[in-house]
Design an enzyme around this catalytic site. Structure first.
Site, PDB file in Angstrom:
ATOM      1  N   LYS A  26      43.587  34.150  44.443  1.00  0.00           N
ATOM      2  CA  LYS A  26      44.228  34.587  43.396  1.00  0.00           C
ATOM      3  C   LYS A  26      44.647  36.263  43.949  1.00  0.00           C
ATOM      4  O   LYS A  26      45.570  36.703  43.848  1.00  0.00           O
ATOM      5  CB  LYS A  26      43.890  34.427  42.246  1.00  0.00           C
ATOM      6  CG  LYS A  26      44.411  35.411  41.039  1.00  0.00           C
ATOM      7  CD  LYS A  26      44.242  34.690  39.457  1.00  0.00           C
ATOM      8  CE  LYS A  26      42.785  35.189  38.834  1.00  0.00           C
ATOM      9  NZ  LYS A  26      42.580  36.368  38.507  1.00  0.00           N
ATOM     10  N   SER A  27      43.326  36.847  44.082  1.00  0.00           N
ATOM     11  CA  SER A  27      43.258  38.282  44.583  1.00  0.00           C
ATOM     12  C   SER A  27      44.143  38.494  45.841  1.00  0.00           C
ATOM     13  O   SER A  27      44.930  39.374  45.855  1.00  0.00           O
ATOM     14  CB  SER A  27      41.800  38.615  44.889  1.00  0.00           C
ATOM     15  OG  SER A  27      40.894  38.594  43.808  1.00  0.00           O
ATOM     16  N   GLY A  54      44.811  41.332  34.719  1.00  0.00           N
ATOM     17  CA  GLY A  54      44.273  42.486  34.865  1.00  0.00           C
ATOM     18  C   GLY A  54      44.537  42.991  36.383  1.00  0.00           C
ATOM     19  O   GLY A  54      44.755  44.164  36.353  1.00  0.00           O
ATOM     20  N   SER A  63      34.097  47.793  40.503  1.00  0.00           N
ATOM     21  CA  SER A  63      35.420  47.010  40.185  1.00  0.00           C
ATOM     22  C   SER A  63      36.522  47.199  41.279  1.00  0.00           C
ATOM     23  O   SER A  63      36.935  48.229  41.784  1.00  0.00           O
ATOM     24  CB  SER A  63      36.168  47.701  38.735  1.00  0.00           C
ATOM     25  OG  SER A  63      37.552  47.259  38.766  1.00  0.00           O
ATOM     26  N   ASP A  68      33.304  36.658  38.748  1.00  0.00           N
ATOM     27  CA  ASP A  68      34.166  35.538  38.176  1.00  0.00           C
ATOM     28  C   ASP A  68      33.523  34.207  38.067  1.00  0.00           C
ATOM     29  O   ASP A  68      34.007  33.349  37.321  1.00  0.00           O
ATOM     30  CB  ASP A  68      35.613  35.494  38.792  1.00  0.00           C
ATOM     31  CG  ASP A  68      36.339  36.751  38.765  1.00  0.00           C
ATOM     32  OD1 ASP A  68      36.131  37.428  37.913  1.00  0.00           O
ATOM     33  OD2 ASP A  68      37.146  37.065  39.416  1.00  0.00           O
ATOM     34  N   ARG A 102      38.678  30.474  33.025  1.00  0.00           N
ATOM     35  CA  ARG A 102      37.192  30.165  33.671  1.00  0.00           C
ATOM     36  C   ARG A 102      36.285  29.701  32.711  1.00  0.00           C
ATOM     37  O   ARG A 102      35.632  28.877  33.152  1.00  0.00           O
ATOM     38  CB  ARG A 102      36.896  31.453  34.162  1.00  0.00           C
ATOM     39  CG  ARG A 102      37.616  31.991  35.426  1.00  0.00           C
ATOM     40  CD  ARG A 102      36.997  32.646  36.427  1.00  0.00           C
ATOM     41  NE  ARG A 102      37.914  33.369  37.408  1.00  0.00           N
ATOM     42  CZ  ARG A 102      38.727  32.889  38.409  1.00  0.00           C
ATOM     43  NH1 ARG A 102      38.555  31.434  38.652  1.00  0.00           N
ATOM     44  NH2 ARG A 102      39.518  33.390  39.003  1.00  0.00           N
TER      45      ARG A 102
END
Ligand code: S3P
Length: 430
Positions: free
Chosen positions: A21-22, A93, A168, A317, A391
């Site tokens: 995903k990232s 996000g 982050s 995550d 999740r």
């Protein structure tokens, strides 16, 4: 509502997980800023990454979806155009925070919104450093929440040196993306190392980026030179569900293929090994600066451990699914420094304690930022709320499959990162 039955046998054979995903988000964003057409293979067609595509299209980017690949026609660093409408980041996000950075310093106005969960999440952590760079950003609740507007910039942003209060990758990436077109270099200093996909991909696009200890410095650049093709590795955060299920269900021996094993993401492997899991990395290779491997997992007897600090961003995550593994382990597991879980797609600390305790009464406790799991409890089948958090839905499903079953309210949120999750679990394509 969805009913998950207990598994009758261990997992065997091989399994492919969807694209990371990232990396999928970053591939679309950076390809849009190059001057050429980029082919993206194994792109994650989850709702979050589709939100990123929607936003880029609204700013003039031509994205062709050919099914097995995406083609993105780059418009150059200054080629995005003002969207006609409010941009919707949905549940994502990463879409929102990275685009806030990318669009800071643009000469046009953009307004963002998102779903109920994203509208609750803290955005001051990106707006504050971007404002220090000279971006003009306003948001609800004193510049903390969506909706957020980035006003047109009259001049170039200033490079800053910024010591981040929380680890982050989204905040780090937002600042670096804003720094691409600034008038001077930008440095971010991380309290703990977070995923470095932005740094790796920026380097692959020809940007000058240097790491020194906890500091990352980016020099502004005139143009990005895109590679002709990007292959997205499988998502280790999606592989984590099968890693845990295979470890805790007797008789399992499974290979998860083509998984990204960037060391800023492999906390799940290290923690599972420390708990006694049998994991092997096979066929280790690299593509586009990212490490990839097949992961073999066999059932094992797990025991509780204690971890926190630097480990947390490396499996942020995966904490819900690690908590499931811990419920099946001998003894207690203590996860410290887990406060960031409160500001994810749901308050995951509260969700883990309240929902998981339905399946294993009194096994889960939160004490401040610490999560405590008492392993080897008696399990029971119950109805649980996913809280619209992908999740949580997947972790509850694995919990039920390995224990006594579970009924899920609002199961469809898995579409955010793993649209085929239930099919894989139920049809036993493993
Ligand atoms: C992400 C960073 C992490 C992670 C999220 C994806 C990214 O968020 O939880 O799912 O792609 O940069 P934070 O940066 O808020 O820790």
């Amino acid at each position: 509502m969805k009913k998950i039955m207990p598994l009758s046998q261990g997992l065997r054979g091989s399994i492919e997980v969807p694209g990371d995903k990232s990396i999928s988000h970053r591939a679309v964003m950076l390809s849009s800023l190059g001057d050429s057409t980029v082919e993206i293979k194994n792109f994650l067609r989850g709702a979050d990454c589709l939100s990123t595509i929607g936003c880029m299209r609204s700013m003039g980017v031509d994205v062709v979806d050919e099914g097995d690949r995406l083609l993105i026609k780059g418009r150059g660093l200054d080629g995005l155009t003002e969207p006609n409408n409010i941009l919707d980041a949905g549940n994502s996000g990463t879409t929102l925070r990275l685009l806030l950075g990318l669009l800071s310093g643009q000469k046009f106005l953009t307004t963002f919104t998102g779903d109920e969960s994203l509208r609750r999440r803290p955005m001051g952590r990106v707006i504050a450093p971007l404002s220090m760079m000279g971006a003009r950003i306003v948001g609800r609740n004193g510049n903390k929440n969506l909706p957020i507007t980035i006003l047109p910039s009259e001049k170039k942003l200033r490079g800053i040196e910024y010591e981040m209060p929380v680890a982050s990758a989204q905040v780090k990436s937002a600042i670096l993306l804003a720094g691409l077109r600034a008038e001077s270099p930008t440095t971010v200093i991380e309290p703990h190392p977070s995923r470095d996909h932005t740094e790796k991909m920026l380097s692959a696009f020809g940007a000058h980026i240097e790491k020194s200890g906890r500091a990352i410095t980016l020099k502004p650049i005139e143009k990005l030179i895109a590679p002709s093709s990007i292959e997205v590795p499988g998502d280790i955060s999606s592989a984590a569900y099968w890693i845990v299920l295979a470890s805790i269900v007797d008789g399992s021996d499974v290979v998860i293929k083509n998984v990204g094993v960037n060391e800023t993401r492999t906390g799940i492997i290290d923690v599972m090994r420390s708990m006694g899991a049998t994991l092997e990395l096979l066929n280790e290779r690299s593509s586009g600066g990212e490490s990839i491997a097949d992961i073999r997992v066999m059932s094992s007897k797990l025991h509780g451990i204690k971890f926190g600090g630097d480990m947390i961003p490396r499996l942020i995550d995966e904490i819900p699914i690690v908590a499931v593994a811990a419920a099946f382990a001998e003894g207690d597991t203590i996860i410290e420094d887990a406060g960031e879980l409160r500001v994810k797609e749901s308050d995951r600390l509260a969700a883990i304690v309240e929902e998981f305790n339905r399946l294993a009464p009194s096994a889960f406790e939160a004490d401040g930022d610490t999560l405590i799991i008492h392993g080897r409890k008696n399990f029971r089948a119950e109805r649980c709320q996913t809280r619209d958090d992908h999740r949580m839905a997947m972790s509850l499903s694995i919990f039920g499959a390995a224990a006594s079953g579970v009924e899920l309210d609002n199961p469809n949120c898995v579409d955010i990162s793993y649209p085929m999750f239930y099919q894989t679990l139920e049809r036993g394509r493993i």
